[in-house]
Design an enzyme around this catalytic site. Structure first.
Site, PDB file in Angstrom:
ATOM      1  N   PHE A  58       0.820  -1.203   0.000  1.00  0.00           N
ATOM      2  CA  PHE A  58       0.000   0.000   0.000  1.00  0.00           C
ATOM      3  C   PHE A  58       0.857   1.257   0.000  1.00  0.00           C
ATOM      4  CE2 PHE A  58      -3.434   2.872   1.161  1.00  0.00           C
ATOM      5  CZ  PHE A  58      -4.498   2.326   0.457  1.00  0.00           C
ATOM      6  N   GLY A  91     -11.591   2.729   3.124  1.00  0.00           N
ATOM      7  CA  GLY A  91     -12.533   2.462   2.045  1.00  0.00           C
ATOM      8  C   GLY A  91     -12.026   1.345   1.159  1.00  0.00           C
ATOM      9  N   ALA A 127      -4.197  -2.109  -2.965  1.00  0.00           N
ATOM     10  CA  ALA A 127      -2.969  -1.480  -3.444  1.00  0.00           C
ATOM     11  C   ALA A 127      -2.715  -1.794  -4.911  1.00  0.00           C
ATOM     12  CB  ALA A 127      -1.786  -1.953  -2.596  1.00  0.00           C
ATOM     13  N   LYS A 135     -14.145  -5.210   9.152  1.00  0.00           N
ATOM     14  CA  LYS A 135     -14.490  -5.923   7.909  1.00  0.00           C
ATOM     15  C   LYS A 135     -13.489  -7.030   7.616  1.00  0.00           C
ATOM     16  CE  LYS A 135     -11.091  -3.826   5.487  1.00  0.00           C
ATOM     17  NZ  LYS A 135     -10.019  -4.431   4.664  1.00  0.00           N
ATOM     18  N   ASP A 174     -16.013  -1.190   1.791  1.00  0.00           N
ATOM     19  CA  ASP A 174     -14.791  -1.931   2.096  1.00  0.00           C
ATOM     20  C   ASP A 174     -15.094  -3.400   2.355  1.00  0.00           C
ATOM     21  OD1 ASP A 174     -12.080  -2.076   2.359  1.00  0.00           O
ATOM     22  OD2 ASP A 174     -11.947  -0.979   4.236  1.00  0.00           O
ATOM     23  N   ASN A 200      -6.985 -11.402   3.730  1.00  0.00           N
ATOM     24  CA  ASN A 200      -7.874 -11.992   4.723  1.00  0.00           C
ATOM     25  C   ASN A 200      -8.764 -13.057   4.083  1.00  0.00           C
ATOM     26  OD1 ASN A 200      -7.539 -10.350   7.373  1.00  0.00           O
ATOM     27  ND2 ASN A 200      -7.565  -8.808   5.753  1.00  0.00           N
TER      28      ASN A 200
END
Length: 336
Positions: A12, A133, A137, A188, A241, A253
């Site tokens: 990122f 949000g 990347a 999230k 997100d 994840n």
């Protein structure tokens, strides 16, 4: 033009450096590890974390953190476990006029604090802005249209970030709900782990859609109990997100969840992914916060049992499906 100092040469951080430089900002990309800087400089790209994306060598690549003293914007883009230590390092050199931006999504493991709170403790004289949000990347670096939010206690600082980081491929909205924006981004990852488990177990679309929807309800329930605005979870830092993290193979994840659903342990899955899986620590933090706030979060509770108590995944699913029937909005119907 702004002078932007990016702390963290992961995927990122590198993506933001490439994008900001492309649109005329003066950019420095910092890593605590000189070998990472040397590797990017040698290959002209971040082969480990963002392969195939050229890094223009007119971007200043450094392991010297003192360069931040000239920055208008300092972006912290390091793994969650390193955010406090990096903020401590900044304390001795950063100007109080520099706006500090955090892009990490999670909660501090020991204190359960949001990262803006962690940074404010170490840098009390600096304005802090949170960026969150749906924003992989890999897509930001390639100029794929992306829309996120900038949130801060200081509206002027958030608008400054909006003006100097926003461009024709990155649209930024300002949002005044830091609590909701940060919790949406942190929690999230938990649901994305579960979504991956659904995929790994081949449970199908119905189960995954239900998981995402009820997962968002749990996130909002905890968030509002902690002072967030309910509407934030219907926005980019909430459902936006959540969607991208639960459905994309860019999501570490979700990838880790798929492996867990196929029978690997959390540790084995994280090793296989080869990057920090923020949802694992976030699950522990959310579980503890839910207990503290006396909030019911059944999905979080069952994932916690799977990750940390070695519960059987299919038994966890059975417990979720066998819970007492409820009204969807959890209100009470009164007989007339």
């Amino acid at each position: 033009m702004a002078n932007i100092f990016i702390l963290g040469s992961g995927g990122f951080g590198t993506a933001l450096a490439v994008m900001a430089h492309k649109y005329g900002q003066q950019v420095t990309l910092w890593s605590a590890f000189q070998e990472e800087i040397d590797d990017i400089r040698f290959h002209g790209e971040n082969k480990k974390k963002l392969p195939g994306v050229a890094v223009d060598l007119s971007i200043d690549l450094t392991s010297d953190i003192t360069g931040v003293q000239n920055a208008d914007i300092a972006i912290i883009a390091v793994p969650s476990f390193a955010i406090r230590s990096v903020a401590k390092q900044l304390a001795g050199v950063i100007s109080p006029q520099t706006i500090v931006v955090n892009v990490g999504k999670g909660l501090e493991a020991d204190t359960l604090k949001r990262f803006s709170e962690v940074i404010a403790e170490e840098l009390p004289n600096n304005a802090v802005v949170v960026l969150s949000g749906p924003s992989h990347a890999e897509e930001i670096a390639r100029g794929v249209p992306t829309t996120i939010v900038a949130s801060s206690k200081c509206r002027k600082s958030a608008e400054y970030i909006q003006e100097h980081l926003g461009n024709e491929t990155l649209r930024i909205y300002v949002n005044d709900d830091m609590i909701g924006v940060e919790l949406g981004g942190a929690l999230k990852n938990i649901i994305a782990l579960c979504a991956g488990i659904c995929d790994g177990m081949s449970l199908g679309d119905n189960a995954k859609a239900a998981l995402m929807t009820r997962g968002l309800a749990e996130i909002a329930r905890l968030g509002t109990a902690m002072g967030a605005k309910a509407e934030t979870f219907a926005g980019l830092a909430g459902v936006g997100d959540l969607i991208v993290t639960c459905t994309s193979m860019h999501s570490r994840n979700r990838r880790a969840g798929i492996l867990i659903g196929q029978g690997l342990t959390a540790e084995e899955a994280a090793d296989r992914v080869g990057m920090v899986v923020e949802g694992i620590n976030a699950t522990k933090a959310a579980y503890q916060l839910a207990k503290k706030q006396q909030i019911e979060m059944p999905i979080v509770e069952q994932l916690y049992a799977v990750l940390f108590e070695h519960a059987d995944i299919r038994q966890a699913l059975k417990k979720l499906m066998g819970r007492p029937q409820r009204h969807e909005n959890e209100s009470v119907w009164l007989e007339k």
